[in-house]
Structure formats: C-alpha cells, structure tokens
Design a protein around this motif. Structure first.
Motif, mmCIF file in Angstrom:
data_model
loop_
_atom_site.group_PDB
_atom_site.id
_atom_site.type_symbol
_atom_site.label_atom_id
_atom_site.label_comp_id
_atom_site.label_asym_id
_atom_site.label_seq_id
_atom_site.Cartn_x
_atom_site.Cartn_y
_atom_site.Cartn_z
ATOM 1 N N TYR A 192 -11.500 -2.240 28.010
ATOM 2 C CA TYR A 192 -12.514 -2.141 29.052
ATOM 3 C C TYR A 192 -13.261 -0.802 29.028
ATOM 4 O O TYR A 192 -12.651 0.258 28.777
ATOM 5 C CB TYR A 192 -11.852 -2.270 30.426
ATOM 6 C CG TYR A 192 -11.391 -3.670 30.738
ATOM 7 C CD1 TYR A 192 -12.247 -4.571 31.359
ATOM 8 C CD2 TYR A 192 -10.106 -4.095 30.410
ATOM 9 C CE1 TYR A 192 -11.838 -5.865 31.655
ATOM 10 C CE2 TYR A 192 -9.680 -5.386 30.701
ATOM 11 C CZ TYR A 192 -10.552 -6.267 31.322
ATOM 12 O OH TYR A 192 -10.148 -7.539 31.613
ATOM 13 N N LEU A 193 -14.556 -0.860 29.344
ATOM 14 C CA LEU A 193 -15.317 0.333 29.709
ATOM 15 C C LEU A 193 -15.914 0.065 31.085
ATOM 16 O O LEU A 193 -16.552 -0.974 31.309
ATOM 17 C CB LEU A 193 -16.432 0.621 28.707
ATOM 18 C CG LEU A 193 -17.240 1.885 29.045
ATOM 19 C CD1 LEU A 193 -16.401 3.146 28.827
ATOM 20 C CD2 LEU A 193 -18.529 1.945 28.214
ATOM 21 N N ILE A 194 -15.676 1.005 32.010
ATOM 22 C CA ILE A 194 -16.127 0.807 33.393
ATOM 23 C C ILE A 194 -17.308 1.728 33.669
ATOM 24 O O ILE A 194 -17.255 2.932 33.373
ATOM 25 C CB ILE A 194 -14.960 1.064 34.370
ATOM 26 C CG1 ILE A 194 -13.782 0.146 33.999
ATOM 27 C CG2 ILE A 194 -15.410 0.837 35.807
ATOM 28 C CD1 ILE A 194 -12.489 0.494 34.701
ATOM 29 N N ILE A 196 -16.890 6.023 42.100
ATOM 30 C CA ILE A 196 -15.901 6.762 41.302
ATOM 31 C C ILE A 196 -14.481 6.282 41.622
ATOM 32 O O ILE A 196 -13.666 6.048 40.717
ATOM 33 C CB ILE A 196 -16.026 8.278 41.567
ATOM 34 C CG1 ILE A 196 -17.397 8.809 41.104
ATOM 35 C CG2 ILE A 196 -14.876 9.051 40.919
ATOM 36 C CD1 ILE A 196 -17.578 8.919 39.613
ATOM 37 N N GLY A 197 -14.178 6.140 42.898
ATOM 38 C CA GLY A 197 -12.840 5.699 43.307
ATOM 39 C C GLY A 197 -12.542 4.288 42.814
ATOM 40 O O GLY A 197 -11.426 3.994 42.367
ATOM 41 N N SER A 198 -13.554 3.401 42.880
ATOM 42 C CA SER A 198 -13.378 2.028 42.399
ATOM 43 C C SER A 198 -13.132 2.017 40.898
ATOM 44 O O SER A 198 -12.286 1.273 40.398
ATOM 45 C CB SER A 198 -14.623 1.189 42.727
ATOM 46 O OG SER A 198 -14.769 1.039 44.122
ATOM 47 N N ALA A 199 -13.901 2.845 40.167
ATOM 48 C CA ALA A 199 -13.766 2.892 38.705
ATOM 49 C C ALA A 199 -12.397 3.422 38.302
ATOM 50 O O ALA A 199 -11.703 2.837 37.460
ATOM 51 C CB ALA A 199 -14.873 3.753 38.105
ATOM 52 N N ALA A 200 -11.983 4.538 38.912
ATOM 53 C CA ALA A 200 -10.684 5.125 38.575
ATOM 54 C C ALA A 200 -9.559 4.166 38.945
ATOM 55 O O ALA A 200 -8.610 3.960 38.177
ATOM 56 C CB ALA A 200 -10.511 6.460 39.296
ATOM 57 N N GLY A 201 -9.651 3.567 40.128
ATOM 58 C CA GLY A 201 -8.618 2.632 40.575
ATOM 59 C C GLY A 201 -8.515 1.439 39.652
ATOM 60 O O GLY A 201 -7.418 1.068 39.207
ATOM 61 N N LEU A 202 -9.659 0.826 39.327
ATOM 62 C CA LEU A 202 -9.651 -0.343 38.445
ATOM 63 C C LEU A 202 -9.109 0.019 37.068
ATOM 64 O O LEU A 202 -8.296 -0.713 36.488
ATOM 65 C CB LEU A 202 -11.070 -0.920 38.327
ATOM 66 C CG LEU A 202 -11.219 -2.128 37.400
ATOM 67 C CD1 LEU A 202 -10.355 -3.294 37.859
ATOM 68 C CD2 LEU A 202 -12.692 -2.557 37.301
ATOM 69 N N CYS A 203 -9.525 1.175 36.553
ATOM 70 C CA CYS A 203 -9.068 1.631 35.232
ATOM 71 C C CYS A 203 -7.537 1.727 35.200
ATOM 72 O O CYS A 203 -6.879 1.217 34.281
ATOM 73 C CB CYS A 203 -9.715 2.986 34.934
ATOM 74 S SG CYS A 203 -9.185 3.733 33.389
ATOM 75 N N ILE A 225 -17.336 -4.782 29.277
ATOM 76 C CA ILE A 225 -18.036 -3.794 30.105
ATOM 77 C C ILE A 225 -18.049 -4.288 31.548
ATOM 78 O O ILE A 225 -18.514 -5.403 31.824
ATOM 79 C CB ILE A 225 -19.503 -3.607 29.637
ATOM 80 C CG1 ILE A 225 -19.598 -3.545 28.112
ATOM 81 C CG2 ILE A 225 -20.117 -2.395 30.307
ATOM 82 C CD1 ILE A 225 -19.009 -2.326 27.499
ATOM 83 N N VAL A 226 -17.574 -3.433 32.474
ATOM 84 C CA VAL A 226 -17.527 -3.787 33.897
ATOM 85 C C VAL A 226 -18.244 -2.708 34.702
ATOM 86 O O VAL A 226 -17.965 -1.515 34.513
ATOM 87 C CB VAL A 226 -16.066 -3.890 34.397
ATOM 88 C CG1 VAL A 226 -16.032 -4.297 35.869
ATOM 89 C CG2 VAL A 226 -15.262 -4.874 33.557
ATOM 90 N N ALA A 227 -19.159 -3.100 35.548
ATOM 91 C CA ALA A 227 -19.844 -2.147 36.442
ATOM 92 C C ALA A 227 -19.275 -2.295 37.846
ATOM 93 O O ALA A 227 -19.058 -3.413 38.320
ATOM 94 C CB ALA A 227 -21.340 -2.418 36.457
#
Lengths: 318, 318
Positions: B16-18, B29-36, B76-78
C-alpha cells in the motif's frame, strides 16, 4: 454502598431534597438537576436546595427544580460535595441529617448516613448517569445538565480524567438528543470582553525566566480595576500562562482584593521537572505536585521576589 | 462500496501507498498513520507518501510510516481527500491510479476506483476506526494518531459534529492506553507566545457594532510584522472575535501579504440572524450561511467600509 444498593435506596425513598456545594460548578449543579429530574421520572417528589451563589452560566440548569422555602423533605442527598464544610449557608438546617452523599472526590470525608463515592470518575455526573443505567431511567431534560456536568469537569474532554468511561457516558447522554453543541459553546467557546481585555494586558506584562520555561503573571488590584474583571473572569487565570508553548511552570500572583497588603500565589508545574507543592511549602503553603498555592504578606514585588527565590531553591534540587 | 466490502478489499490487496491532502491537518495525517499501522498489523506492506508541507504539530504522527522515494506500491489509497485537486504535488505520479478513497466529506468528488465515503462521520479517522472494528485489528501505536485525527477535526469534542459515534470511537481508542491527555495538551491547550501577542493586539484594536453583536478584527501587514506571526499563528484568526460573549457575527479583515493592495475578508455569522454567504456575495465572494469570505481591492479602511455596508444591507433585509 455500591451502585446497586444506591439504586435500591433511591427507589425506596421519596420526597427528596438535593444539596449542592458552595461556589457551585457545572458538575454539582448538573448532577443535582439531572438526579432531580430522574427521580421525578421514577414518580418521586424531588427538589434542589436553592443555590444562591450560582453564576448565570450554570444556574439555568436548575430551572423547575428549585425547592420552595416551605418544602419539607424526607430524604436529603448531597451531590459532588466532598465535605460538610463545602455546603452553602442555607444547607445549615440539614447538617447531620444527610441520608446519602454521591461524590467522585477521592478526598471525600464521610458525613452522610450512606455514601456512594467513586473516586476515579471524571465527574459526579458520570456516577448519576451510571445510576440511571441501573435504574433504567433517562430523559433529554435530565441528560442535558448531566452532560454539562461531565463536560465542565473534564474541560470538554481535554483533561487527563477524560477516560473511556467519560466518553461513553457522554455518548449515551448525547443520544438523548440534547443540544450538546450549544452547551459546549456556552461553556468552552465564549469569553467576556472583560476577560479578553484582562488576558491581553496579562500577556503584555508577563515575565519569562529560565529560557521561557517559567512564566510569571501578575494580577494587581489596578489591573482588576482597569478591566472591571469579576471573580468569574479571574476564575481560571492561573491556567492562562500555562498554555504558552515552551512554558513548563506558571506562576500567578494575585494581589489581595481587600488591600490588606498580601498576595496569593498559585504555581502550576510540570511535575516531571518541579514539585509545585514543595515550592509553595517554602512560603507556608501547599497543594499537589502539579498545582499548589501560598499567601505572602507584602507587595507584589515582595511576593515575586519570594516565590522566585523558592522556585530557584527547588529547581536547584532537581 | 460499504464498510464490509472495504474491509475485504484491504484484506485482499498488499503493498500500500497512502496519500494525504495538501496543507495536511490532524485528520488526514492521523488517518494515514493509523491505516498504515493497521495494515502492517495485518501483515501487509504499507507506507505513507511524504507530506512535505506538514507542520510539526502533526508530522510526528507519520514517524516510521513515510515511504522511501523508490518505493513501488501496488495499491494506492487516499484518506480524507475530498477531490483530486487537494492532493499535494508529489502525488502527481498517482493521479488516475488511486484504487481506494476513504473520506468523510459530504462534498467528496469521486476520483478513485473504489470509494468509502461516510459523510456524517466527524472525521475520516472515525471511518478508519470503524474499519479496524470490522478487521479485528488495533494497536496503541495506531490508536494514538487515529485519536488525534478525531479530536482535531471536532475541536476536542466541542463542535456539533461531536456526536455519540465520535465519543464512542474516542472511548475505544483511549482504551488502547494512548497518551490522549498529552495529545490534547499539544493540540488544544498550547499557544505560541507570538499567537498570544497577536491576539492581545487584535483585541485591543477590535471594533464593535450593533450593540456589541458585531465584532470586527483587522490583521494588517504591520500587525503581522510587529508580532512575527506565522501562517500557523494566523490559521484560525477568523474565529477569535467570534468567541466574545454577545458577539453574533465576526468579521476579520486580513491585508494581503504580498502588499498588492487587496484584503481578504472572512465573515462568521450566527445563521439565525444573518447569512454570511449573502453578505460576501455582495462583494463577489461566497461560502456557507455561517462562514463565508471575499476579497476586496483597496486599503483596510476601504475594505472595512465595503464589508460594513454589505453587512448593513443584509441586516436590513432580516
């Protein structure tokens, strides 16, 4: 007694009078109004003793709940009252006759025949909500003051006491359809012009020490007179300096209002670096490691010299 | 797609790339870090595209999650990205190749092959938390940025979007043992000295109209220069006047930084009494009924005269 026993007690008794503490905050008023309305939902008669020194931010929650002067209760319940001496003067007839105290202060000094003290709850209103779950009662009218009680005691979920239980109680109360956003705006997003004026002058006169890690604010009688600040405007003035980026320890010196030549000093410290209580103990005061206070005879300049010396002495010990 | 399908998608794919949005806030940022971190807990390879314009308040949440330049992703996830044009320049290679968008903006303009949009969630991080429940994964490391995402998007549970679901998600994340009080202090109880200086001068120059129901604040280039205010210090300056007791409508005039002789005006209105969008439309701007903006050529004095005339004209229609 435990929560189940307390719920049984509330089911059994009737003709309630609910007592709040002096200089009432959102939690004691919100808990009292919420409990009063829940008891009425259970078919009970319930009233709250008039809170004569409640400010207009919280007094509205008691609308429709305030006992008439000639009301003769059978059951007296105190909410959020940690000790007898915190009761207001008009509670005097009920001292020694309090049947139940519901409280969340770990420092609760027992004075009632029965007590339900849960020292790890963020607010007394959390305990009232837990009782409502046990009793199977709740209305939007009761939920609103209980939400206000919780939110005001945890700084709208900012402070360390805003744990998972606190959020779950809030969620449950919000589901009743209460105007929580209006309540939040009133308590957390509104400042008087006077208070902003005071803060703007406080900031301009603020002094910084130790590379900006220590902030010192001074509330002189002249400043209070210049801004027309009320006791409410001054309520959390000790926290003002503590919000500044880089500030670990905040000292606030307040000149006594009656001009008796003394100053009250409050110290908020990052307890990882300094013991506020030890600093204040050097000047005859005390408190907690993160927040403490003391009184010093003399002018503001003398108080400042004394507290800075005490601070230096404690910092040198670290 | 619905949440269950989205969870299945996340289980199925790998590498994955977020992507986060430009001028990133705590939620993207919090959503990206959490999902990662949740994807890694599931055994996946996952990284976040570097966020080059993240300020230091939020950039720390990405520690250990930032993709190397030569990383070649498969999926790729946004997250929290309402439209393609909100992606930062370094996301350019991925435009048209975005496999999944997870978002909470009702205005979401579809650009990804699959979308999970829940427009009534207070934050994108609430949706990531809901996915974590579906997926049966969570760690304290993932919970902290997700909590930060939720708290920053609802003003620490003050704003109207702080509904029961928001509180329940926070409760669940707090139960992971995260340092929520430190996160809250950093985001909600810390102001720079520069910002306090700016606010103190803003207040002293503030003008009031209509019995104190209208406040007008002016951010001149001179004021910015005098205080050294950064864009971050100016971030929510439009909200400053709105917090004053009795103020229904707050106007903020900001002189353009490049000195091209124009001013940006923002209007926050109590929509029960005034339509902010209609006021700004009179000067070629627009927005929502509670918050709108416009730009005016001319000096601060000219901008002030123009916006006050527009305000009077709209108030006269009420």
């Amino acid at each position: 007694m435990d929560r189940t026993a307390c719920a049984a007690f509330l089911r059994q008794r009737d003709n309630y009078l609910i007592l709040t503490h002096q200089r009432p905050d959102g939690d004691t008023i919100g808990s009292a109004a919420g409990l009063c309305l829940l008891l009425r939902q259970m078919g009970k008669t319930a009233w709250v003793l008039p809170s004569l020194d409640a400010n207009q931010l919280v007094s509205g929650y008691l609308e429709g709940c305030v006992a008439a002067e000639d009301y003769v209760p059978d059951t007296i319940v105190a909410v959020d009252v940690a000790s007898l001496k915190l009761l207001p003067p008009n509670a005097e007839p009920y001292l020694g006759k309090i049947d139940l105290a519901i409280d969340h202060h770990p420092s609760h000094t027992p004075y009632a025949k029965e007590v339900l003290v849960e020292g790890d709850r963020a607010a007394c209103a959390v305990i009232i909500w837990e009782l409502s779950q046990e009793l199977g009662v709740m209305t939007p009218e009761a939920a609103a003051p209980l939400y206000a009680g919780i939110a005001t005691d945890c700084g709208c979920f900012v402070y360390p006491n805003s744990d998972a239980r606190t959020h779950r109680a809030a969620a449950s109360l919000i589901e009743q359809g209460i105007p929580f956003a209006e309540i939040n705006k009133r308590h957390f997003r509104t400042k008087t012009r006077t208070k902003l004026h005071l803060e703007s002058l406080l900031f301009q006169q603020m002094e910084f020490y130790h590379d900006g890690t220590v902030a010192l604010a001074t509330v002189s009688r002249a400043l209070v007179a210049q801004t027309g600040a009320t006791p409410e405007d001054l309520d959390d003035v000790a926290a003002f300096a503590g919000q500044i980026e880089g500030v670990r320890h905040a000292i606030t010196i307040k000149e006594a209002e009656d001009g008796d030549g003394s100053c009250h000093i409050s110290v908020r410290a990052d307890a990882n670096y300094l013991n506020a209580s030890a600093v204040c103990a050097r000047l005859g005061g005390g408190g907690h490691s993160a927040a403490a206070g003391c009184s010093v005879k003399g002018t503001i300049a003398e108080a400042k010299a004394a507290i800075l010396a005490a601070l230096e002495a404690e910092l040198a010990l670290q």
